[in-house]
Design an enzyme around this catalytic site. Structure first.
Site, PDB file in Angstrom:
ATOM      1  NE  ARG A   1      -4.060  -1.829   2.277  1.00 52.62           N
ATOM      2  CZ  ARG A   1      -4.358  -2.322   3.478  1.00 52.62           C
ATOM      3  NH1 ARG A   1      -3.888  -1.735   4.566  1.00 52.62           N
ATOM      4  NH2 ARG A   1      -5.131  -3.378   3.600  1.00 52.62           N
TER       5      ARG A   1
ATOM      6  CG  ASP B   1      -9.945  -2.890  -4.239  1.00 54.73           C
ATOM      7  OD1 ASP B   1     -10.804  -3.799  -4.182  1.00 54.73           O
ATOM      8  OD2 ASP B   1      -9.534  -2.299  -3.234  1.00 54.73           O
TER       9      ASP B   1
ATOM     10  NE  ARG C   1      -7.313   5.156   3.344  1.00 56.49           N
ATOM     11  CZ  ARG C   1      -8.098   4.596   4.269  1.00 56.49           C
ATOM     12  NH1 ARG C   1      -9.089   5.301   4.794  1.00 56.49           N
ATOM     13  NH2 ARG C   1      -7.873   3.368   4.673  1.00 56.49           N
TER      14      ARG C   1
ATOM     15  NE  ARG D   1     -10.785   7.687  -1.817  1.00 56.22           N
ATOM     16  CZ  ARG D   1     -10.963   6.618  -1.057  1.00 56.22           C
ATOM     17  NH1 ARG D   1      -9.930   5.916  -0.659  1.00 56.22           N
ATOM     18  NH2 ARG D   1     -12.163   6.245  -0.694  1.00 56.22           N
TER      19      ARG D   1
ATOM     20  CE1 TYR E   1     -13.883  -7.275   1.943  1.00 57.10           C
ATOM     21  CE2 TYR E   1     -12.296  -8.879   1.147  1.00 57.10           C
ATOM     22  CZ  TYR E   1     -12.611  -7.812   1.963  1.00 57.10           C
ATOM     23  OH  TYR E   1     -11.660  -7.286   2.795  1.00 57.10           O
TER      24      TYR E   1
END
Length: 356
Positions: A28, A78, A32, A41, A155
């Site tokens: 990652r 992703d 962020r 973003r 998921y």
């Protein structure tokens, strides 16, 4: 002719070839914690718009390389692009993470599950790979990736992130053959997806299995490792005259590393709960290892970060086959300057573990 790679330390380390120092990248690393990522973003409007815009995906992929002397770039995307392309209605609820409008929770739903052509549904990813390779201009290799079928499947069945995986565990108990079928479909599409990334320019592949260790060993072997094995067996392993290394990462794998090494992968990711020396013993030094500083150490002082690096390097010891990384993804609260401390410490302390 492909652009000559100026820094191939990462690829050499994955193949357990000699290197002058331990290469480093960070899971990652485009994320962020970087203000420039947050700005891009915001420009995109939402997360999936960022993923599906090749120009913006390229921009955020390159952002950490402008700040830090990293040895690899990783495609910004992703793990849920695959089930999204299957038509399950992916969306992101504010503050709650990813959700699917149409989860797959029965044998009948699994039979109806459509496996689309990856070029038609995920072309934006391959466009991003080609653009990133062009912009990198051989500076460092590019990593492509996907989620493991089991992790993606949690998921797909739960419809969202889960703490106990009750629905998919129930499916495994009551309809194990149906779950096998679903995971086989996901594995087949994931193989095509990763091979298309390689065709577009990815120079190494990583498969992220975040939730495999939630299973008991026998279920892990059947529902998590076997689908990953199927992917490894079907991957393109050479491109442009170079091997395309494959990294498998099951978070919390521990003793399961001894099973994972049998897949024929080139490297295994190791989280911070397993000492790298122990991991070398479990794997018989047959594969490279990637890891494994606890991401929480990056919240500490620069001296403690440097000591963490020293400890990880010592835990692996001398010899080739180590790629320095965190034991899982960097968290959004990390000071970007602390990452500079980390990278600099790896550069300064790792050469002593290489050479004669």
């Amino acid at each position: 002719m492909p652009t000559e790679l100026k820094n191939d330390l990462f690829l050499r380390a994955l193949l357990r070839q000699p290197v002058p120092r331990t290469p480093i990248w960070i899971m990652r690393q485009a994320g962020r914690y970087l203000p420039e990522y947050r700005a891009t973003r915001a420009q995109a409007g939402d997360f999936m718009s960022l993923c599906s815009n090749p120009e913006l995906a390229c921009e955020v992929t390159l952002q950490p390389l402008r700040r830090y002397a990293l040895d690899a770039a990783i495609l910004f995307s992703d793990i849920l692009t695959v089930p999204d392309a299957m038509g399950l209605g992916l969306y992101f609820a504010a503050g709650e993470g990813p959700r699917f409008e149409r989860p797959v929770q029965s044998a009948a739903a699994i039979r109806r599950l459509h496996v689309p052509d990856v070029q038609e549904t995920l072309g934006y990813v391959f466009d991003a790979v080609r653009l990133i390779r062009h912009e990198l201009d051989g500076r460092v290799p590019l990593i492509g990736f996907a989620g493991s079928p089991w992790t993606v499947g949690t998921y797909m069945v739960e419809g969202r992130s889960s703490r106990d995986f009750a629905t998919i565990r129930g499916l495994a108990a009551d309809e194990p053959k149906a779950l096998d079928e679903m995971l086989e479909k996901v594995a087949g599409m994931t193989t095509d997806y990763l091979n298309a990334q390689v065709e577009a320019g990815a120079q190494a592949i990583m498969i992220f299995d975040t939730w495999g260790s939630a299973l008991e060993r026998d279920d892990y072997l059947r529902f998590s490792l076997a689908p990953m094995q199927a992917i490894v067996d079907g991957l393109t392993r050479e491109r442009d005259g170079r091997r395309v290394p494959v990294i498998l990462f099951t978070k919390g794998a521990g003793p399961l590393l001894a099973d994972m090494v049998e897949t024929g992968c080139d490297a295994l990711g190791v989280d911070w709960t397993t000492d790298l020396g122990t991991a070398r013993e479990l794997t018989g030094d047959r594969v490279a290892l990637q890891g494994n500083l606890d991401p929480a150490v990056l919240r500490e002082s620069p001296d403690k970060i440097e000591q963490g690096v020293v400890d990880v390097l010592a835990s692996y010891g001398r010899g080739p086959g180590h790629v320095f990384n965190l034991g899982h993804g960097i968290t959004p609260d990390i000071d970007p300057d602390h990452v500079s401390v980390l990278v600099d410490a790896v550069h300064r302390h790792s050469p002593q573990y290489h050479g004669s």
